[in-house]
Design a protein around this motif. Structure first.
Motif, PDB file in Angstrom:
ATOM      1  N   ALA A 126       0.839  -1.206   0.000  1.00 34.03           N
ATOM      2  CA  ALA A 126       0.000   0.000   0.000  1.00 34.03           C
ATOM      3  C   ALA A 126       0.872   1.252   0.000  1.00 34.03           C
ATOM      4  CB  ALA A 126      -0.905  -0.013   1.227  1.00 34.03           C
ATOM      5  N   PRO A 127       0.327   2.400  -0.411  1.00 35.40           N
ATOM      6  CA  PRO A 127       1.045   3.663  -0.306  1.00 35.40           C
ATOM      7  C   PRO A 127       1.377   3.966   1.167  1.00 35.40           C
ATOM      8  CG  PRO A 127      -0.872   3.886  -1.725  1.00 35.40           C
ATOM      9  CD  PRO A 127      -0.987   2.556  -1.048  1.00 35.40           C
ATOM     10  N   PRO A 128       2.427   4.677   1.460  1.00 39.99           N
ATOM     11  CA  PRO A 128       3.318   5.375   0.519  1.00 39.99           C
ATOM     12  C   PRO A 128       4.528   4.544   0.074  1.00 39.99           C
ATOM     13  CG  PRO A 128       3.867   6.010   2.753  1.00 39.99           C
ATOM     14  CD  PRO A 128       2.747   5.033   2.864  1.00 39.99           C
ATOM     15  N   TRP A 129       4.493   3.229   0.304  1.00 39.51           N
ATOM     16  CA  TRP A 129       5.678   2.400   0.006  1.00 39.51           C
ATOM     17  C   TRP A 129       5.522   1.575  -1.278  1.00 39.51           C
ATOM     18  CZ3 TRP A 129       2.935   1.468   4.750  1.00 39.51           C
ATOM     19  CH2 TRP A 129       3.352   2.299   5.798  1.00 39.51           C
ATOM     20  N   HIS A 130       4.473   1.870  -2.076  1.00 40.48           N
ATOM     21  CA  HIS A 130       4.163   0.991  -3.209  1.00 40.48           C
ATOM     22  C   HIS A 130       5.073   1.215  -4.409  1.00 40.48           C
ATOM     23  CE1 HIS A 130       2.130   4.747  -3.868  1.00 40.48           C
ATOM     24  NE2 HIS A 130       1.750   4.395  -5.091  1.00 40.48           N
ATOM     25  N   THR A 131       5.817   2.339  -4.453  1.00 41.89           N
ATOM     26  CA  THR A 131       6.769   2.559  -5.546  1.00 41.89           C
ATOM     27  C   THR A 131       8.124   2.971  -4.955  1.00 41.89           C
ATOM     28  OG1 THR A 131       6.116   4.880  -5.818  1.00 41.89           O
ATOM     29  CG2 THR A 131       4.991   3.231  -7.200  1.00 41.89           C
ATOM     30  N   LEU A 132       9.170   2.700  -5.757  1.00 41.33           N
ATOM     31  CA  LEU A 132      10.520   2.938  -5.247  1.00 41.33           C
ATOM     32  C   LEU A 132      11.469   3.214  -6.392  1.00 41.33           C
ATOM     33  CD1 LEU A 132      12.686   2.790  -2.949  1.00 41.33           C
ATOM     34  CD2 LEU A 132      12.765   0.323  -3.374  1.00 41.33           C
ATOM     35  N   ASP A 133      12.319   4.225  -6.203  1.00 44.43           N
ATOM     36  CA  ASP A 133      13.461   4.471  -7.087  1.00 44.43           C
ATOM     37  C   ASP A 133      14.729   4.157  -6.293  1.00 44.43           C
ATOM     38  OD1 ASP A 133      12.423   5.839  -9.666  1.00 44.43           O
ATOM     39  OD2 ASP A 133      11.401   6.927  -8.050  1.00 44.43           O
ATOM     40  N   LEU A 134      15.581   3.303  -6.861  1.00 43.47           N
ATOM     41  CA  LEU A 134      16.773   2.891  -6.116  1.00 43.47           C
ATOM     42  C   LEU A 134      17.855   2.449  -7.088  1.00 43.47           C
ATOM     43  CD1 LEU A 134      18.121   2.168  -3.343  1.00 43.47           C
ATOM     44  CD2 LEU A 134      17.158  -0.140  -3.663  1.00 43.47           C
ATOM     45  N   THR A 135      19.072   2.925  -6.868  1.00 47.57           N
ATOM     46  CA  THR A 135      20.236   2.457  -7.617  1.00 47.57           C
ATOM     47  C   THR A 135      21.222   1.847  -6.623  1.00 47.57           C
ATOM     48  OG1 THR A 135      19.985   4.166  -9.318  1.00 47.57           O
ATOM     49  CG2 THR A 135      22.144   3.107  -9.122  1.00 47.57           C
ATOM     50  N   VAL A 136      21.642   0.624  -6.922  1.00 48.23           N
ATOM     51  CA  VAL A 136      22.563  -0.098  -6.041  1.00 48.23           C
ATOM     52  C   VAL A 136      23.893  -0.245  -6.759  1.00 48.23           C
ATOM     53  CG1 VAL A 136      22.981  -2.208  -4.737  1.00 48.23           C
ATOM     54  CG2 VAL A 136      20.642  -1.352  -5.003  1.00 48.23           C
ATOM     55  N   GLN A 137      24.961   0.258  -6.141  1.00 48.05           N
ATOM     56  CA  GLN A 137      26.285   0.183  -6.721  1.00 48.05           C
ATOM     57  C   GLN A 137      27.072  -0.976  -6.091  1.00 48.05           C
ATOM     58  OE1 GLN A 137      27.164   2.050  -9.220  1.00 48.05           O
ATOM     59  NE2 GLN A 137      25.573   3.638  -9.167  1.00 48.05           N
ATOM     60  N   ARG A 138      28.033  -1.486  -6.850  1.00 48.61           N
ATOM     61  CA  ARG A 138      28.852  -2.593  -6.379  1.00 48.61           C
ATOM     62  C   ARG A 138      29.553  -2.223  -5.063  1.00 48.61           C
ATOM     63  NH1 ARG A 138      33.060  -3.965 -10.622  1.00 48.61           N
ATOM     64  NH2 ARG A 138      34.267  -2.319  -9.611  1.00 48.61           N
ATOM     65  N   GLY A 139      29.493  -3.160  -4.103  1.00 46.25           N
ATOM     66  CA  GLY A 139      30.152  -2.966  -2.822  1.00 46.25           C
ATOM     67  C   GLY A 139      29.319  -2.281  -1.769  1.00 46.25           C
ATOM     68  N   GLN A 140      28.145  -1.790  -2.136  1.00 46.48           N
ATOM     69  CA  GLN A 140      27.295  -1.174  -1.120  1.00 46.48           C
ATOM     70  C   GLN A 140      26.760  -2.238  -0.156  1.00 46.48           C
ATOM     71  OE1 GLN A 140      24.298   1.069  -3.363  1.00 46.48           O
ATOM     72  NE2 GLN A 140      25.388   2.974  -2.944  1.00 46.48           N
ATOM     73  N   ARG A 141      26.549  -1.812   1.073  1.00 45.42           N
ATOM     74  CA  ARG A 141      25.990  -2.662   2.120  1.00 45.42           C
ATOM     75  C   ARG A 141      24.804  -1.911   2.702  1.00 45.42           C
ATOM     76  NH1 ARG A 141      29.835  -6.401   3.576  1.00 45.42           N
ATOM     77  NH2 ARG A 141      29.018  -6.605   5.696  1.00 45.42           N
TER      78      ARG A 141
END
Length: 322
Positions: free
Chosen positions: A137-152
């Motif tokens: 449900a909103p407000p968590w129903h959409t997401l923009d995310l970029t994950v780079q190598r080595g991120q934790r």
């Protein structure tokens, strides 16, 4: 069951004191046993000396054979009685040591070896653009995310905010209901239900399937380091405890022929005892790939040296650098 009033710090302090007291009592019982064994040895030596002297006196004494035979029988009876009494005393001393040893908790050493990545993977591991999370449900129903190598990245938030669904999107087990999800790295997901585990396979056969080129002895050793001994590693997975099944699942991921470049963990601390949880933290801190962990345990997340936190807050998803 034993109840400990107070917080976790109080519990650990009490457990430490109890363990030290139990270890001290065990050492005392062992020392008493050594001292008593020395006393018993001296008794045997005195008895043997008396017997030897009596035999010499009997050979030189001018006694009737029947009297000499009686003296010999009494001496042998006395020696037999002493031997029986000493055996009973040694058994009692051993029992006191065994009783003290029961109260000393032996924590089995657990070791999780970090995987060796043959290829670290692409620089951009994953990219989510207006990705729609199914059933969220909103407000968590959409997401923009970029994950780079080595991120934790540690993921936290209230129940129902889509944390587990996000991991399933990244793993490719569900499709976004809108937007785009691109994952470029070799990915593995360990979910809360351990759904990838085949119920009737053993931990050893499951690990052999993940790494068919490795010799069985090496795989057995790796399972043993996780606390899965020869007996447990051959049992059907459905017959193992939750913690043991989790260890088998971790082994199949981390010790695979080609370990994941992106590791997705959903509440990995569930079912683990404290030594196993400490070993998990140690291993994940050595993991060379990209890591995304969902957990309600702030201590676990703090121990993983995260680079970012992804929080499902009141107004949606927010990514924070640590």
């Amino acid at each position: 069951l034993r109840s400990y009033g107070g917080d976790y710090a109080h519990y650990t302090a009490r457990k430490h004191d109890e363990r030290k007291a139990a270890e001290a009592l065990l050492e005392l019982r062992k020392r008493e046993r050594r001292q008593q064994h020395e006393v018993l040895r001296e008794q045997r030596e005195r008895q043997a000396h008396r017997q030897s002297r009596a035999q010499r006196d009997a050979r030189t004494a001018n006694q009737a054979p029947i009297l000499l035979g009686g003296m010999k029988n009494r001496s042998e009876h006395s020696a037999g009685r002493l031997q029986m009494q000493q055996a009973e005393r040694r058994a009692a001393l051993d029992a006191r040591v065994d009783a003290a040893a029961v109260d000393v908790e032996r924590e089995a050493a657990i070791a999780m070896l970090p995987p060796v990545l043959d290829d670290p993977g692409p620089q951009r591991v994953a990219n989510l653009v207006a990705a729609g999370l199914p059933w969220v449900a909103p407000p968590w129903h959409t997401l923009d995310l970029t994950v780079q190598r080595g991120q934790r990245i540690g993921v936290s938030g209230r129940n129902g905010s889509g944390k587990s669904t996000l991991l399933r999107l990244l793993a490719g087990t569900v499709a976004p209901c809108s937007g785009r999800v691109d994952v470029s790295a070799r990915t593995a997901l360990l979910d809360q239900s351990l759904s990838a585990l085949p119920a009737h396979d053993s931990a050893l056969s499951w690990l052999q399937r993940a790494h068919p080129g490795e010799d069985q002895g090496s795989l057995r050793t790796r399972l043993a380091l996780l606390g899965l001994d020869a007996g447990r590693s051959l049992r059907p997975l459905h017959a193992l405890s939750g913690g043991e099944r989790l260890k088998a699942a971790l082994a199949a991921l981390l010790y695979a022929e080609h370990p994941p470049q992106l590791l997705l963990l959903d509440e990995p601390g569930n079912h683990l005892d404290l030594p196993s949880l400490a070993a998990l933290e140690h291993m994940l801190n050595q993991y060379p790939g990209t890591l995304i962990v969902v957990s309600h345990d702030p201590d676990l997340l703090d121990a993983l040296h995260l680079t970012h936190r992804l929080d499902a807050g009141d107004h949606g998803w927010v990514l924070h650098a640590r």
